[in-house]
Design a protein around this motif. Sequence first.
Motif, PDB file in Angstrom:
ATOM      1  N   SER A 121      -0.979 -15.068 -10.612  1.00  0.00           N
ATOM      2  CA  SER A 121       0.107 -14.107 -10.821  1.00  0.00           C
ATOM      3  C   SER A 121      -0.242 -12.791 -10.136  1.00  0.00           C
ATOM      4  N   CYS A 122       0.580 -12.405  -9.152  1.00  0.00           N
ATOM      5  CA  CYS A 122       0.331 -11.200  -8.356  1.00  0.00           C
ATOM      6  C   CYS A 122       1.328 -10.115  -8.759  1.00  0.00           C
ATOM      7  N   TRP A 123       0.852  -8.904  -9.096  1.00  0.00           N
ATOM      8  CA  TRP A 123       1.694  -7.780  -9.486  1.00  0.00           C
ATOM      9  C   TRP A 123       1.407  -6.596  -8.579  1.00  0.00           C
ATOM     10  N   TYR A 124       2.454  -5.921  -8.148  1.00  0.00           N
ATOM     11  CA  TYR A 124       2.316  -4.846  -7.167  1.00  0.00           C
ATOM     12  C   TYR A 124       3.495  -3.886  -7.315  1.00  0.00           C
ATOM     13  N   MET A 125       3.341  -2.707  -6.706  1.00  0.00           N
ATOM     14  CA  MET A 125       4.408  -1.717  -6.721  1.00  0.00           C
ATOM     15  C   MET A 125       5.378  -1.971  -5.564  1.00  0.00           C
ATOM     16  N   ALA A 126       6.671  -1.922  -5.882  1.00  0.00           N
ATOM     17  CA  ALA A 126       7.696  -2.163  -4.866  1.00  0.00           C
ATOM     18  C   ALA A 126       8.774  -1.083  -4.980  1.00  0.00           C
ATOM     19  N   LYS A 149       0.820  -1.213   0.000  1.00  0.00           N
ATOM     20  CA  LYS A 149       0.000   0.000   0.000  1.00  0.00           C
ATOM     21  C   LYS A 149       0.856   1.267   0.000  1.00  0.00           C
ATOM     22  N   GLY A 150       1.882   1.292   0.823  1.00  0.00           N
ATOM     23  CA  GLY A 150       2.720   2.491   0.906  1.00  0.00           C
ATOM     24  C   GLY A 150       3.387   2.814  -0.429  1.00  0.00           C
TER      25      GLY A 150
END
Length: 529
Positions: free
Chosen positions: A467-472, A427-428
């Motif tokens: 398949s999981c995609w997220y901001m890092a 989330k951050g």
Amino acid sequence: MKKIFILLLCCFALYAEENASVESNSSQILQNSELRKEISSLDNSLKNNIWITRYANYNTYQRLIDELEKNENELKKLDKSSRRGSDIIKRIQTLKEQINLLKEYEKTPFSNMLAAPEMDTPPRITSPVALISGFSYIKKIKSDKIEYQRHIKELDALLEKLEAKENLLNRLNLLDDNEQDRASLNLVKQEIGDFKAAKQIADTTFNVYEKRADEAINLTTSDIKAQFLSMGYTTIVIILTIGLTFIAKFIVKRTITDNERFYTVNKFLNVLNITVIIIILLFSYIENVTYLVTVLGFASAGIAIAMKDMFMSMLGWMVIMFGGSIHVGDRIRVLHDGSEFVGDVIDISLLRLTVFEDVSYSTYKTNRRAGRIIFVPNNYIFTDLIANYAHYGMKTVWDGIDIVISFDSNHKKAVYLARNVVKKYSKGYTDIAKRQMNKLRSQYSIKNPNVEPRIYTFFEPYGINVSCWYMANSYATLALRSTISAEIIEAFLAQDDIKIAYPTQTMFIGKKENPSDHTAHSEQESENS
């Protein structure tokens, strides 16, 4: 009695006169011997004198000329085929060889000694490097001048000794007048006359040479002083330039708080400072800049071929610095000849990027090592793939995790659980990415600015791939990947209707069938159909 006394008196007077005459003769002989010793001592001191040697060679040359002329006249009166004629011919050949060896004494015995040293044109002092030639020139002129003065002093000392010898011979002739001493006296007088004439020529030549030498030394000294003055002005200008650069750096350090921007501006100021100093030096010490440009123009073709990579790296540096594609502190990935390197840019020089390799997914999957300093030539920006993970202020990057579940698992529930885990831990970074994406859209045309986590399901041969995609964080993707992976595994294992799949192999172990039974069974199935 009186007669006897007179006779004795006469005998005594005669004896006294004879004794006085003997004493006078003895004194004269002693004085003669002393004079000859002094003359011999003077002759020994003059034996190795260069002037005497050259004068003797001159006399030898004249004697050989006279002897050659005499032999040639005699040969004209003789039959050349006779023995006497053959001897004279051989003698003439020998005399000619000797004369040829003493050819330099043909006109004057002191031609080389009296000639002033050759003086080169004073060098032009147009650069600090030319100062060396200027000092060398002055040193040579002074050395030649001192050497010429030494020859004149030797000639003065020689004249003093010859005059002393003349005086001794005059005294000797008064005591003992003989033909040999008179001949020696005449020879000494002739030598004194010749050497005095040489002394007059030497003094005149030296006066002319001294004026020319002093003029050349003064001209060269003036050029050296002017060059030192020019160096002083140039040094002052360079110091002022460096001082202004330090002042600019101080102001930049006080006004710019961002380390990356400060590094870029500091680097730019350094390059600008060096460029200005080079231009100052060029205009200070190159008289014809157009000539330099012409020479560089002719040489540029060969230089460009020989140093192609270097020039391409310089051009790449200009593209990087002024294009703004890569900055110090950016995380980049370089792909070259199948090798992949991921790290942070710690320096951008004129020829290369310096990258510090960090622990990343690439080092985990490919290199299995990190912490190296990697030097990437700037020309790679034209030929190889360089990906920037932090371009234009972006501090986030998409990262993905694939988890495969079995076909009989509740895939909708698995997607729900995975989405919750991903949203919770990313989330951050998602909020940061939204703000950065709004800034990036003002610079580029981005069609899909959505940065919310995305979950996809795909059909795979051995299960369903979630398949999981997220901001890092661009600089710490591996840490977040590890955290999310562990949380998803725990969430799936806690559910009875979700099973994590992986490649398996099933083996059936039973009784081996009889081939005949198998054939009969097949025929029966065929008839039934």
